[in-house]
Design a protein around this motif. Sequence first.
Motif, PDB file in Angstrom:
ATOM      1  N   ALA A  64       0.840  -1.202   0.000  1.00  0.00           N
ATOM      2  CA  ALA A  64       0.000   0.000   0.000  1.00  0.00           C
ATOM      3  C   ALA A  64       0.869   1.245   0.000  1.00  0.00           C
ATOM      4  CB  ALA A  64      -0.891  -0.001   1.240  1.00  0.00           C
ATOM      5  N   ARG A  65       0.432   2.254  -0.737  1.00  0.00           N
ATOM      6  CA  ARG A  65       1.128   3.548  -0.705  1.00  0.00           C
ATOM      7  C   ARG A  65       0.297   4.500   0.138  1.00  0.00           C
ATOM      8  NH1 ARG A  65       5.199   3.712  -4.256  1.00  0.00           N
ATOM      9  NH2 ARG A  65       5.170   1.971  -5.696  1.00  0.00           N
ATOM     10  N   TYR A  66       1.001   5.393   0.854  1.00  0.00           N
ATOM     11  CA  TYR A  66       0.294   6.331   1.728  1.00  0.00           C
ATOM     12  C   TYR A  66      -0.739   7.162   0.966  1.00  0.00           C
ATOM     13  CZ  TYR A  66       3.505   5.612   5.659  1.00  0.00           C
ATOM     14  OH  TYR A  66       4.206   5.082   6.701  1.00  0.00           O
ATOM     15  N   ASN A  67      -0.284   7.784  -0.154  1.00  0.00           N
ATOM     16  CA  ASN A  67      -1.194   8.745  -0.799  1.00  0.00           C
ATOM     17  C   ASN A  67      -2.392   8.063  -1.463  1.00  0.00           C
ATOM     18  OD1 ASN A  67       0.429   7.708  -2.772  1.00  0.00           O
ATOM     19  ND2 ASN A  67       0.865   9.645  -3.793  1.00  0.00           N
ATOM     20  N   ARG A  68      -2.162   6.842  -1.993  1.00  0.00           N
ATOM     21  CA  ARG A  68      -3.271   6.111  -2.604  1.00  0.00           C
ATOM     22  C   ARG A  68      -4.302   5.762  -1.515  1.00  0.00           C
ATOM     23  NH1 ARG A  68      -4.691   1.419  -5.947  1.00  0.00           N
ATOM     24  NH2 ARG A  68      -6.895   1.291  -5.426  1.00  0.00           N
ATOM     25  N   THR A  69      -3.800   5.302  -0.373  1.00  0.00           N
ATOM     26  CA  THR A  69      -4.680   4.926   0.728  1.00  0.00           C
ATOM     27  C   THR A  69      -5.458   6.145   1.205  1.00  0.00           C
ATOM     28  OG1 THR A  69      -3.059   3.284   1.370  1.00  0.00           O
ATOM     29  CG2 THR A  69      -4.706   3.849   3.011  1.00  0.00           C
ATOM     30  N   ALA A  70      -4.720   7.267   1.381  1.00  0.00           N
ATOM     31  CA  ALA A  70      -5.384   8.479   1.864  1.00  0.00           C
ATOM     32  C   ALA A  70      -6.458   8.918   0.880  1.00  0.00           C
ATOM     33  CB  ALA A  70      -4.354   9.581   2.069  1.00  0.00           C
ATOM     34  N   GLY A  74     -10.482   9.312   1.486  1.00  0.00           N
ATOM     35  CA  GLY A  74     -10.948  10.692   1.601  1.00  0.00           C
ATOM     36  C   GLY A  74     -10.177  11.496   2.630  1.00  0.00           C
ATOM     37  N   ILE A  75      -8.854  11.230   2.750  1.00  0.00           N
ATOM     38  CA  ILE A  75      -8.024  11.973   3.708  1.00  0.00           C
ATOM     39  C   ILE A  75      -7.119  12.920   2.913  1.00  0.00           C
ATOM     40  CG2 ILE A  75      -6.175  11.743   5.429  1.00  0.00           C
ATOM     41  CD1 ILE A  75      -7.303   8.949   6.029  1.00  0.00           C
ATOM     42  N   SER A  76      -7.038  14.202   3.321  1.00  0.00           N
ATOM     43  CA  SER A  76      -6.245  15.154   2.555  1.00  0.00           C
ATOM     44  C   SER A  76      -4.753  14.905   2.782  1.00  0.00           C
ATOM     45  CB  SER A  76      -6.572  16.577   2.985  1.00  0.00           C
ATOM     46  OG  SER A  76      -5.952  16.842   4.218  1.00  0.00           O
ATOM     47  N   GLU A  77      -3.931  15.415   1.841  1.00  0.00           N
ATOM     48  CA  GLU A  77      -2.500  15.179   1.943  1.00  0.00           C
ATOM     49  C   GLU A  77      -1.911  15.851   3.187  1.00  0.00           C
ATOM     50  OE1 GLU A  77       0.714  15.818  -1.353  1.00  0.00           O
ATOM     51  OE2 GLU A  77      -0.663  14.232  -1.935  1.00  0.00           O
ATOM     52  N   ILE A  78      -2.483  17.009   3.557  1.00  0.00           N
ATOM     53  CA  ILE A  78      -1.971  17.722   4.731  1.00  0.00           C
ATOM     54  C   ILE A  78      -2.229  16.896   5.991  1.00  0.00           C
ATOM     55  CG2 ILE A  78      -2.183  19.830   6.118  1.00  0.00           C
ATOM     56  CD1 ILE A  78      -3.166  21.186   3.487  1.00  0.00           C
ATOM     57  N   ILE A  85       1.915   9.924   8.968  1.00  0.00           N
ATOM     58  CA  ILE A  85       3.230   9.427   8.569  1.00  0.00           C
ATOM     59  C   ILE A  85       4.240   9.749   9.668  1.00  0.00           C
ATOM     60  CG2 ILE A  85       5.065   9.529   6.836  1.00  0.00           C
ATOM     61  CD1 ILE A  85       3.051  10.257   4.762  1.00  0.00           C
ATOM     62  N   PHE A  86       4.752   8.701  10.304  1.00  0.00           N
ATOM     63  CA  PHE A  86       5.696   8.927  11.407  1.00  0.00           C
ATOM     64  C   PHE A  86       7.100   8.498  11.050  1.00  0.00           C
ATOM     65  CE2 PHE A  86       1.554   7.881  13.359  1.00  0.00           C
ATOM     66  CZ  PHE A  86       1.264   9.152  13.830  1.00  0.00           C
ATOM     67  N   VAL A  91       4.897  11.036   0.806  1.00  0.00           N
ATOM     68  CA  VAL A  91       3.482  10.659   0.677  1.00  0.00           C
ATOM     69  C   VAL A  91       3.238   9.542  -0.335  1.00  0.00           C
ATOM     70  CG1 VAL A  91       2.392  12.792   1.456  1.00  0.00           C
ATOM     71  CG2 VAL A  91       3.101  12.584  -0.914  1.00  0.00           C
ATOM     72  N   HIS A  92       4.119   9.447  -1.347  1.00  0.00           N
ATOM     73  CA  HIS A  92       3.871   8.418  -2.357  1.00  0.00           C
ATOM     74  C   HIS A  92       4.614   7.106  -2.056  1.00  0.00           C
ATOM     75  CE1 HIS A  92       7.267  10.948  -3.637  1.00  0.00           C
ATOM     76  NE2 HIS A  92       7.821   9.775  -3.807  1.00  0.00           N
TER      77      HIS A  92
END
Length: 243
Positions: A64-70, A74-78, A85-86, A91-92
């Motif tokens: 899974a990639r963070y940005n695809r999952t977000a 429906g979660i914004s990149e900010i 992300i810790f 993001v990608h």
Amino acid sequence: MKKMTIKAFAATAMLMLAPVAGFASGGGVHLDHVKIDMGDKASLQRGFKLFANYCLSCHAASYARYNRTASDLGISEILLKENLIFTGAKVHSPMHVAMPADGAKDWFGKTPPDLSVIARSRGTDWVYTYLRSFYLDPKKATGTNNTVFKDVGMPHVLWELQGWQEAEHDEHGEVTHLKLVEPGSMQPAEYDAAVRDLVNFLAYLGEPAQLERSRLGPWVLLFLLLFSFVAYLLKKEYWKDVH
Ligand code: HEC
């Protein structure tokens, strides 16, 4: 002769399926049922948050990639960058772990497996029951054991939320019941709901295309409907001169 072949085939198929069935049922341990609803975005978002906070430190979900999952959830990149992300990842990036795999092996005896498809390989009921079945066991290095996964190397990472459980045993030493001896920050029903969110999220991770499919479904049907209508008009046009 033919009948025999079918019988032999059935027997072979049963034999092949038997271990799968045994595995899925968790080896005779009772599993609690959890209702999965991948259409429930709020639940998936809460599950993602729990996963990022409590699981990603040891387990990866590298499919899974963070940005695809977000964006699926429906979660914004900010929000993603600030809250989820810790590991200092981009993001990608795929969801890797900060901890090196051999370090984990030294500490826990086992490398924490990638959880991308865990809900599919173990089943959602299994994971749901597993995360609620840690109990205090002073004989273990982690201080805990688990009724679904005996002698598991994973510590009870959600103890702050659930609190601590103790096991009651029957005369054969089998665990019969788990009793909450020290409450966590959540009530038992709240904790069950949180674990449901987490398992919902893990189910989504195992099949991210599911969300895309349900989004596309109505459009595909609409297309088919329109297409049938056009085909019908065309048929009428062709047959007009024949009659
Ligand atoms: C401190 C490190 C650590 C954290 C944090 C952690 N785990 Fe684990 N987990 C492990 C280890 C180690 C194993 C392997 C245990 C074994 O095989 O004995 C494991 C095993 C598992 C398994 C069983 C995998 C299998 O073999 O089928 C599941 C499911 C799981 N973890 C889910 C989670 C979830 C969900 C979270 C977050 C709530 C989480 N883990 C957090 C270390 C961790």
